[in-house]
Design a protein around this motif. Sequence first.
Motif, PDB file in Angstrom:
ATOM      1  N   GLN A  90       0.831  -1.202   0.000  1.00  0.00           N
ATOM      2  CA  GLN A  90       0.000   0.000   0.000  1.00  0.00           C
ATOM      3  C   GLN A  90       0.866   1.253   0.000  1.00  0.00           C
ATOM      4  OE1 GLN A  90      -2.600  -0.332   3.413  1.00  0.00           O
ATOM      5  NE2 GLN A  90      -4.177  -1.367   2.224  1.00  0.00           N
ATOM      6  N   ARG A  91       0.357   2.279  -0.642  1.00  0.00           N
ATOM      7  CA  ARG A  91       0.968   3.609  -0.617  1.00  0.00           C
ATOM      8  C   ARG A  91      -0.037   4.569   0.003  1.00  0.00           C
ATOM      9  NH1 ARG A  91       3.799   6.371  -5.763  1.00  0.00           N
ATOM     10  NH2 ARG A  91       5.469   5.014  -5.010  1.00  0.00           N
ATOM     11  N   ALA A  92       0.388   5.233   1.060  1.00  0.00           N
ATOM     12  CA  ALA A  92      -0.513   6.104   1.821  1.00  0.00           C
ATOM     13  C   ALA A  92      -0.266   7.563   1.473  1.00  0.00           C
ATOM     14  CB  ALA A  92      -0.321   5.890   3.319  1.00  0.00           C
ATOM     15  N   THR A  93      -1.350   8.306   1.341  1.00  0.00           N
ATOM     16  CA  THR A  93      -1.303   9.755   1.161  1.00  0.00           C
ATOM     17  C   THR A  93      -2.011  10.411   2.332  1.00  0.00           C
ATOM     18  OG1 THR A  93      -1.257   9.602  -1.259  1.00  0.00           O
ATOM     19  CG2 THR A  93      -1.968  11.689  -0.298  1.00  0.00           C
ATOM     20  N   VAL A  94      -1.278  11.211   3.084  1.00  0.00           N
ATOM     21  CA  VAL A  94      -1.792  11.890   4.272  1.00  0.00           C
ATOM     22  C   VAL A  94      -2.102  13.337   3.920  1.00  0.00           C
ATOM     23  CG1 VAL A  94      -1.284  12.590   6.641  1.00  0.00           C
ATOM     24  CG2 VAL A  94      -0.466  10.378   5.788  1.00  0.00           C
ATOM     25  N   THR A  95      -3.279  13.785   4.283  1.00  0.00           N
ATOM     26  CA  THR A  95      -3.663  15.178   4.086  1.00  0.00           C
ATOM     27  C   THR A  95      -4.013  15.792   5.442  1.00  0.00           C
ATOM     28  OG1 THR A  95      -5.977  14.576   3.690  1.00  0.00           O
ATOM     29  CG2 THR A  95      -4.531  14.755   1.762  1.00  0.00           C
ATOM     30  N   ALA A  96      -3.703  17.067   5.579  1.00  0.00           N
ATOM     31  CA  ALA A  96      -4.008  17.792   6.816  1.00  0.00           C
ATOM     32  C   ALA A  96      -4.539  19.172   6.452  1.00  0.00           C
ATOM     33  CB  ALA A  96      -2.762  17.912   7.694  1.00  0.00           C
ATOM     34  N   GLU A  97      -5.610  19.551   7.093  1.00  0.00           N
ATOM     35  CA  GLU A  97      -6.207  20.869   6.881  1.00  0.00           C
ATOM     36  C   GLU A  97      -6.332  21.575   8.229  1.00  0.00           C
ATOM     37  OE1 GLU A  97     -10.209  22.987   4.984  1.00  0.00           O
ATOM     38  OE2 GLU A  97     -10.026  20.802   5.083  1.00  0.00           O
ATOM     39  N   VAL A  98      -5.738  22.737   8.322  1.00  0.00           N
ATOM     40  CA  VAL A  98      -5.776  23.528   9.552  1.00  0.00           C
ATOM     41  C   VAL A  98      -6.642  24.757   9.297  1.00  0.00           C
ATOM     42  CG1 VAL A  98      -4.434  24.785  11.275  1.00  0.00           C
ATOM     43  CG2 VAL A  98      -3.488  22.715  10.211  1.00  0.00           C
ATOM     44  N   THR A  99      -7.630  24.970  10.149  1.00  0.00           N
ATOM     45  CA  THR A  99      -8.548  26.105  10.027  1.00  0.00           C
ATOM     46  C   THR A  99      -8.425  26.985  11.261  1.00  0.00           C
ATOM     47  OG1 THR A  99     -10.091  24.714   8.777  1.00  0.00           O
ATOM     48  CG2 THR A  99     -10.944  26.773   9.649  1.00  0.00           C
ATOM     49  N   PHE A 100      -8.417  28.271  11.038  1.00  0.00           N
ATOM     50  CA  PHE A 100      -8.319  29.247  12.134  1.00  0.00           C
ATOM     51  C   PHE A 100      -9.667  29.945  12.296  1.00  0.00           C
ATOM     52  CE2 PHE A 100      -4.298  29.035   9.792  1.00  0.00           C
ATOM     53  CZ  PHE A 100      -3.474  28.489  10.781  1.00  0.00           C
ATOM     54  N   PRO A 101     -10.412  29.635  13.361  1.00  0.00           N
ATOM     55  CA  PRO A 101     -11.745  30.238  13.537  1.00  0.00           C
ATOM     56  C   PRO A 101     -11.693  31.758  13.603  1.00  0.00           C
ATOM     57  CG  PRO A 101     -11.429  28.365  15.020  1.00  0.00           C
ATOM     58  CD  PRO A 101     -10.095  28.664  14.423  1.00  0.00           C
ATOM     59  N   ASP A 102     -10.686  32.307  14.272  1.00  0.00           N
ATOM     60  CA  ASP A 102     -10.561  33.764  14.396  1.00  0.00           C
ATOM     61  C   ASP A 102      -9.284  34.193  13.679  1.00  0.00           C
ATOM     62  OD1 ASP A 102     -10.827  36.389  15.038  1.00  0.00           O
ATOM     63  OD2 ASP A 102     -10.395  36.149  17.188  1.00  0.00           O
ATOM     64  N   SER A 103      -9.362  34.213  12.359  1.00  0.00           N
ATOM     65  CA  SER A 103      -8.161  34.519  11.576  1.00  0.00           C
ATOM     66  C   SER A 103      -7.698  35.960  11.766  1.00  0.00           C
ATOM     67  CB  SER A 103      -8.431  34.250  10.090  1.00  0.00           C
ATOM     68  OG  SER A 103      -9.520  35.040   9.628  1.00  0.00           O
ATOM     69  N   SER A 104      -8.598  36.847  12.118  1.00  0.00           N
ATOM     70  CA  SER A 104      -8.210  38.252  12.281  1.00  0.00           C
ATOM     71  C   SER A 104      -7.282  38.458  13.478  1.00  0.00           C
ATOM     72  CB  SER A 104      -9.453  39.127  12.431  1.00  0.00           C
ATOM     73  OG  SER A 104     -10.203  38.731  13.574  1.00  0.00           O
ATOM     74  N   ALA A 105      -7.288  37.497  14.417  1.00  0.00           N
ATOM     75  CA  ALA A 105      -6.435  37.627  15.595  1.00  0.00           C
ATOM     76  C   ALA A 105      -4.989  37.267  15.295  1.00  0.00           C
ATOM     77  CB  ALA A 105      -6.970  36.748  16.728  1.00  0.00           C
ATOM     78  N   ARG A 106      -4.734  36.605  14.189  1.00  0.00           N
ATOM     79  CA  ARG A 106      -3.375  36.213  13.831  1.00  0.00           C
ATOM     80  C   ARG A 106      -2.655  37.410  13.208  1.00  0.00           C
ATOM     81  NH1 ARG A 106      -3.014  33.158   9.942  1.00  0.00           N
ATOM     82  NH2 ARG A 106      -1.030  32.151  10.511  1.00  0.00           N
ATOM     83  N   LYS A 107      -1.543  37.793  13.795  1.00  0.00           N
ATOM     84  CA  LYS A 107      -0.853  39.004  13.364  1.00  0.00           C
ATOM     85  C   LYS A 107       0.344  38.743  12.462  1.00  0.00           C
ATOM     86  CE  LYS A 107      -3.703  41.314  15.866  1.00  0.00           C
ATOM     87  NZ  LYS A 107      -4.816  42.055  15.212  1.00  0.00           N
ATOM     88  N   SER A 108       0.889  37.542  12.498  1.00  0.00           N
ATOM     89  CA  SER A 108       2.103  37.273  11.733  1.00  0.00           C
ATOM     90  C   SER A 108       1.962  35.955  10.972  1.00  0.00           C
ATOM     91  CB  SER A 108       3.324  37.220  12.663  1.00  0.00           C
ATOM     92  OG  SER A 108       3.139  36.213  13.645  1.00  0.00           O
ATOM     93  N   SER A 109       2.855  35.757  10.018  1.00  0.00           N
ATOM     94  CA  SER A 109       2.854  34.529   9.237  1.00  0.00           C
ATOM     95  C   SER A 109       3.435  33.381  10.076  1.00  0.00           C
ATOM     96  CB  SER A 109       3.683  34.706   7.966  1.00  0.00           C
ATOM     97  OG  SER A 109       5.031  35.005   8.296  1.00  0.00           O
ATOM     98  N   SER A 110       3.124  32.158   9.678  1.00  0.00           N
ATOM     99  CA  SER A 110       3.635  30.964  10.365  1.00  0.00           C
ATOM    100  C   SER A 110       3.795  29.846   9.350  1.00  0.00           C
ATOM    101  CB  SER A 110       2.693  30.524  11.499  1.00  0.00           C
ATOM    102  OG  SER A 110       1.403  30.253  10.977  1.00  0.00           O
TER     103      SER A 110
END
Length: 273
Positions: A90-110
């Motif tokens: 088998q060959r596995a493909t892993v996906t990850a999705e990160v969601t920020f509920p309050d995106s306006s509070a994030r001030k810098s890139s990451s």
Amino acid sequence: MRTTDVFTSVLLTGALAGAVFAGAAGAASADSPTPSDTSTAATGDDGSAAPTEAGTSFRTATAFRPGQRPTADASTGDYLYWMFPVDVGQRATVTAEVTFPDSSARKSSSTWQVDVYDGLRRRQPCVYGAQTRAVAGGAGTVELRCTLRTVRAWAEPWSNDPLPGSYYIRLTAVDAQEQDLGLPMKAAIGVRTSGEGGAHAVGGKLAAPLTPGVADDEAATAPEDGWSSGRWSDRWLWTVGGGVLGALAAIAGYTLARPSRRRVASPPPPAQY
């Protein structure tokens, strides 16, 4: 029997053998793992609900099966761990999705990163996909993807080949700024597995898959149909079928190449006086 009759018989036998071989190969392919889309699946094929939390270390990793889509609510800066099984071929493909509920509070890139480890906790390289991705401040989501190498039945002691057993997923922000640490985020994980067939089969096998008991639900650390390490693959069918067709071709070539034998007429009986 005439040469043409022999040749016709050989062709019919070869066609019949080819049909049987194709049917057997098709059956073997049907038994091999098939791709499963995990983009929207919330439950497994057996109807079990997907986990809604993640572990914080290898020892507390949350177990799930391919076909499920586990989620977790956490904070930026946390290390999140999940665990899933991958079988031989088998060959596995892993996906990850990160969601920020309050995106306006994030001030810098990451920068976010998803890592995959095998049962020996060896980090496995990604052959395809964006394993690490930077997200600007104020963005609402980031998606990651990692396709692993095909799992082998066994490997040499010095190699780093992926082996059948439990695999770990670790998701985290690798360079989040201090003012963004602790902000809420939601992670969703998916795993899609595909069978690569007998081209990746080898002669050896492990005594047991790499499945350390790190999950509360031990049944979740194995595939639904059980581990198949060491079973016969379709490589055996192709080998046997090729040998049969080669023998038939040799018989047909000998039949066409050998000299024909002419029947010598019997001498007339002696005259009676």
